[in-house]
Scaffold this motif. Structure first.
Motif, PDB file in Angstrom:
ATOM      1  N   ASP A 157       0.840  -1.205   0.000  1.00  0.00           N
ATOM      2  CA  ASP A 157       0.000   0.000   0.000  1.00  0.00           C
ATOM      3  C   ASP A 157       0.869   1.248   0.000  1.00  0.00           C
ATOM      4  O   ASP A 157       0.587   2.215  -0.711  1.00  0.00           O
ATOM      5  CB  ASP A 157      -0.906   0.033   1.245  1.00  0.00           C
ATOM      6  CG  ASP A 157      -2.110  -0.881   1.091  1.00  0.00           C
ATOM      7  OD1 ASP A 157      -2.379  -1.330  -0.044  1.00  0.00           O
ATOM      8  OD2 ASP A 157      -2.767  -1.157   2.114  1.00  0.00           O
ATOM      9  N   ALA A 199       3.910   1.533  -1.142  1.00  0.00           N
ATOM     10  CA  ALA A 199       4.541   1.667  -2.461  1.00  0.00           C
ATOM     11  C   ALA A 199       3.554   2.224  -3.485  1.00  0.00           C
ATOM     12  O   ALA A 199       3.889   3.111  -4.273  1.00  0.00           O
ATOM     13  CB  ALA A 199       5.075   0.312  -2.923  1.00  0.00           C
ATOM     14  N   THR A 200       2.316   1.714  -3.449  1.00  0.00           N
ATOM     15  CA  THR A 200       1.307   2.162  -4.409  1.00  0.00           C
ATOM     16  C   THR A 200       0.955   3.631  -4.194  1.00  0.00           C
ATOM     17  O   THR A 200       0.784   4.389  -5.137  1.00  0.00           O
ATOM     18  CB  THR A 200       0.011   1.335  -4.230  1.00  0.00           C
ATOM     19  OG1 THR A 200       0.371  -0.042  -4.231  1.00  0.00           O
ATOM     20  CG2 THR A 200      -0.973   1.602  -5.335  1.00  0.00           C
ATOM     21  N   ASP A 201       0.848   4.024  -2.925  1.00  0.00           N
ATOM     22  CA  ASP A 201       0.374   5.374  -2.626  1.00  0.00           C
ATOM     23  C   ASP A 201       1.465   6.438  -2.722  1.00  0.00           C
ATOM     24  O   ASP A 201       1.170   7.597  -3.001  1.00  0.00           O
ATOM     25  CB  ASP A 201      -0.242   5.413  -1.221  1.00  0.00           C
ATOM     26  CG  ASP A 201      -1.528   4.590  -1.150  1.00  0.00           C
ATOM     27  OD1 ASP A 201      -2.053   4.229  -2.226  1.00  0.00           O
ATOM     28  OD2 ASP A 201      -1.986   4.302  -0.033  1.00  0.00           O
ATOM     29  N   ASP A 230       4.746   5.662  -6.644  1.00  0.00           N
ATOM     30  CA  ASP A 230       4.230   5.242  -7.947  1.00  0.00           C
ATOM     31  C   ASP A 230       4.707   6.121  -9.101  1.00  0.00           C
ATOM     32  O   ASP A 230       4.197   6.025 -10.206  1.00  0.00           O
ATOM     33  CB  ASP A 230       2.697   5.201  -7.912  1.00  0.00           C
ATOM     34  CG  ASP A 230       2.101   6.562  -7.592  1.00  0.00           C
ATOM     35  OD1 ASP A 230       2.826   7.403  -7.002  1.00  0.00           O
ATOM     36  OD2 ASP A 230       0.932   6.789  -7.918  1.00  0.00           O
ATOM     37  N   CYS A 231       5.684   7.000  -8.863  1.00  0.00           N
ATOM     38  CA  CYS A 231       6.127   7.856  -9.961  1.00  0.00           C
ATOM     39  C   CYS A 231       7.101   7.093 -10.861  1.00  0.00           C
ATOM     40  O   CYS A 231       7.683   6.091 -10.459  1.00  0.00           O
ATOM     41  CB  CYS A 231       6.752   9.144  -9.438  1.00  0.00           C
ATOM     42  SG  CYS A 231       8.160   8.893  -8.363  1.00  0.00           S
ATOM     43  N   ASN A 253      13.566   7.027  -8.701  1.00  0.00           N
ATOM     44  CA  ASN A 253      12.604   6.445  -7.757  1.00  0.00           C
ATOM     45  C   ASN A 253      13.245   5.286  -7.000  1.00  0.00           C
ATOM     46  O   ASN A 253      13.863   4.435  -7.634  1.00  0.00           O
ATOM     47  CB  ASN A 253      11.375   5.971  -8.557  1.00  0.00           C
ATOM     48  CG  ASN A 253      10.322   5.289  -7.690  1.00  0.00           C
ATOM     49  OD1 ASN A 253      10.635   4.367  -6.940  1.00  0.00           O
ATOM     50  ND2 ASN A 253       9.106   5.740  -7.815  1.00  0.00           N
TER      51      ASN A 253
END
Ligand SMILES: [Zn+2]
Length: 150
Positions: free
Chosen positions: A55, A57-59, A62-63, A68
């Motif tokens: 979660d 990582a997704t939130d 995610d760029c 990154n």
């Protein structure tokens, strides 16, 4: 120090033992992010922890930047997340509870409070400067954001 330097991995000991290695407690330390977000490491975590890490990582990660997760965007997004929680009316203690539930992270409520105070002061300064410059739109935008945080 930025607030993101004061965000910690909640069950740090437990995760370190699942990974059979050590990494810094700070969630936004480069070494922590590198450690947690490798597929072979993720696979070693229990399901509940894995879900929270994914979660996160997704939130926040995610760029598509080449650098990154070291491009600064995860920190920026996390700051927005904190400000959103405040805008929803949460106080420092509640914000710490929510980040624990959402991402298994913790911070000291006093640090969150100083961060929120700092954000309000920054917006006040922006508002004043924009007023002086006669930039009414920018001034009212800063005022609106500041009022959300009070
Ligand atoms: Zn980025």
């Amino acid at each position: 120090m930025a607030i993101t330097d004061k965000i910690y991995v909640k069950n740090h000991q437990q995760i370190a033992s699942q990974l059979e290695t050590s990494f810094p407690k700070g969630a936004f330390k480069g070494a922590t992010m590198d450690m947690l977000f490798q597929a072979e490491n993720l696979a070693k975590l229990d399901d509940a922890t894995q879900d929270r890490v994914l979660d996160f990582a997704t939130d926040f990660m995610d760029c598509a930047c080449e650098a990154n997760p070291h491009c600064g965007h995860p920190e920026e997004k996390f700051v927005s997340y904190l400000l959103d929680l405040r805008a929803q009316g949460l106080g420092p203690d509640a914000i710490v509870d929510v980040m624990g539930d959402d991402y298994m992270l913790y911070a000291y409520p006093g640090d969150v409070l100083s961060f929120l105070d700092g954000a309000v002061r920054t917006l006040e300064a922006v508002e004043t400067l924009a007023d002086v410059d006669g930039r009414d739109d920018a001034a009212s935008e800063a005022r609106r954001k500041r009022e959300e945080l009070l």
